[in-house]
Write an enzyme that holds these catalytic residues in place. Structure first.
Site, PDB file in Angstrom:
ATOM      1  N   LYS A  38       0.843  -1.212   0.000  1.00 31.55           N
ATOM      2  CA  LYS A  38       0.000   0.000   0.000  1.00 31.55           C
ATOM      3  C   LYS A  38       0.873   1.255   0.000  1.00 31.55           C
ATOM      4  CE  LYS A  38      -3.778  -2.420   2.312  1.00 31.55           C
ATOM      5  NZ  LYS A  38      -4.582  -2.677   3.524  1.00 31.55           N
ATOM      6  N   GLN A  86      -4.244  -1.514   9.781  1.00 32.75           N
ATOM      7  CA  GLN A  86      -4.250  -2.843   9.163  1.00 32.75           C
ATOM      8  C   GLN A  86      -4.820  -3.875  10.139  1.00 32.75           C
ATOM      9  OE1 GLN A  86      -3.559  -3.335   5.971  1.00 32.75           O
ATOM     10  NE2 GLN A  86      -3.873  -5.536   6.041  1.00 32.75           N
ATOM     11  N   ASP A  94     -10.819   2.872   4.362  1.00 32.61           N
ATOM     12  CA  ASP A  94     -11.084   1.428   4.328  1.00 32.61           C
ATOM     13  C   ASP A  94     -12.580   1.133   4.198  1.00 32.61           C
ATOM     14  OD1 ASP A  94      -9.000  -0.428   4.332  1.00 32.61           O
ATOM     15  OD2 ASP A  94      -8.529  -0.071   6.442  1.00 32.61           O
TER      16      ASP A  94
HETATM   17  N1  GUN Z   1      -6.937  -6.799   6.449  1.00 27.90           N
HETATM   18  C1  GUN Z   1      -7.387  -7.502   5.403  1.00 27.90           C
HETATM   19  N2  GUN Z   1      -7.960  -6.688   4.468  1.00 27.90           N
HETATM   20  C2  GUN Z   1      -7.860  -5.429   4.969  1.00 27.90           C
HETATM   21  C3  GUN Z   1      -8.268  -4.163   4.464  1.00 27.90           C
HETATM   22  O1  GUN Z   1      -8.848  -4.004   3.397  1.00 27.90           O
HETATM   23  N3  GUN Z   1      -7.978  -3.104   5.271  1.00 27.90           N
HETATM   24  C4  GUN Z   1      -7.348  -3.231   6.474  1.00 27.90           C
HETATM   25  N4  GUN Z   1      -7.119  -2.137   7.198  1.00 27.90           N
HETATM   26  N5  GUN Z   1      -6.971  -4.405   6.963  1.00 27.90           N
HETATM   27  C5  GUN Z   1      -7.222  -5.486   6.206  1.00 27.90           C
END
Ligand code: GUN
Length: 293
Positions: free
Chosen positions: A52, A96, A119
């Site tokens: 990311k 995350q 998110d």
């Molecule tokens: N863990 C798995 N997928 C995601 C996501 O799309 N965002 C976040 N913050 N954590 C995740």
């Protein structure tokens, strides 16, 4: 059968975003800024967050990575989020997941400012999405929509079967495919661990979204000829033949299912790269919305 190439489509989205960022800068506006918090050192989370942050650089966004020890208290994590909420330069915040067990993911999600919730996990974002209002959509479902749109796949009136009802994928994609817009206007069936006759239901599907997290679960005898199959699975399975010692498997038995499909997403290189493109799109939108105010 046509492969839906997530690498190619995400690159197209990123190229477009890079141009948009250049336009923002030319007009004297600030660049979008994503702040990511990574708690502990879960291997998969490390990989996702690194990807990311790297992608932010590729499109010209600013990014900040905040690493916290796995033993960090919930209070200290919330304090960091509040600081980011109050930082006017930050447009998007993501924490995350998963988080260590002593921290409530719901409390963390609720603490992120709704206008920085890139998110799309905050109840305000989910509520807006359900009501068909402009909203931050969660990255995976949004990435799936972008891919369907890129390939111009007809969705109106189609029967979409979603396998899985998680807050991150199954439930939101079922809502989005059902909305009165494109891509959408599907008749949606959401299947889960208590569903009876799953195979019969899947055989009626024009579109299948497999998001249950069981490697190679969807077999050819569960898929109608000509169906569109979207594979959200990314399970690490041991594979001594690989240098890393593991292989990534989707929820679809690709080798047999692909022959029956009109379109199919591979794993890796399908939905995965699209989730990052979607996150970047949300961050860009957050930046525009916040700076218009
Ligand atoms: N863990 C798995 N997928 C995601 C996501 O799309 N965002 C976040 N913050 N954590 C995740």
């Amino acid at each position: 059968m046509k492969i839906m190439d997530g690498k190619l489509v995400s690159q197209a989205v990123k190229d477009d975003l890079r141009k948009k960022v250049q336009e923002l800068e030319a007009s004297g506006m600030k660049k979008p800024h994503l702040a990511a918090i990574l708690v502990g050192n879960n291997g998969a989370s490390e990989t996702y967050v690194a990807s990311k942050v790297k992608s932010c650089g590729e499109v010209g966004f600013t990014s900040t990575l905040i690493r916290m020890d796995a033993a960090v208290s919930q209070q200290d994590l919330l304090k960091e989020i509040t600081t980011l909420n109050d930082n006017d330069d930050v447009d998007g915040i993501l924490v995350q997941l998963p988080l260590p067990k002593h921290i409530s993911e719901q409390v963390v999600i609720d603490t992120i400012s709704a206008d920085k919730d890139v998110d799309g996990f905050h109840p305000e974002s989910v509520g807006r999405m359900v009501q068909g209002l402009p909203a931050f959509y969660p990255a995976t479902p949004y990435g799936i929509l972008l891919m369907i749109e890129h390939y111009g796949i007809e969705t109106k009136g189609k029967h979409a079967v979603v396998i899985g009802r998680s807050n991150i994928v199954g439930r939101p994609i079922s809502i989005l495919l059902n909305r009165n817009d494109y891509p959408g206007n599907c008749t949606v069936t959401v299947c889960h661990s208590h569903t009876h006759n799953l195979k019969d239901i899947c055989l009626q599907a024009d579109i299948i979204v497999a998001a249950l997290g069981r490697p190679e679960f969807l077999k050819a005898d569960m898929v109608k000829e000509g169906a569109v199959v979207i594979d959200v699975g990314i399970t690490r399975v041991e594979d001594p033949s690989k240098k890393s010692g593991f292989a990534i498997k989707g929820d679809v038995d690709f080798a047999s299912v692909a022959e029956k499909c009109s379109y199919i997403t591979p794993v890796p290189g399908g939905v995965g790269p699209m989730t990052i493109a979607a996150l970047l799109m949300n961050t860009y939108k957050a930046c525009l919305l916040r700076n218009k105010k």
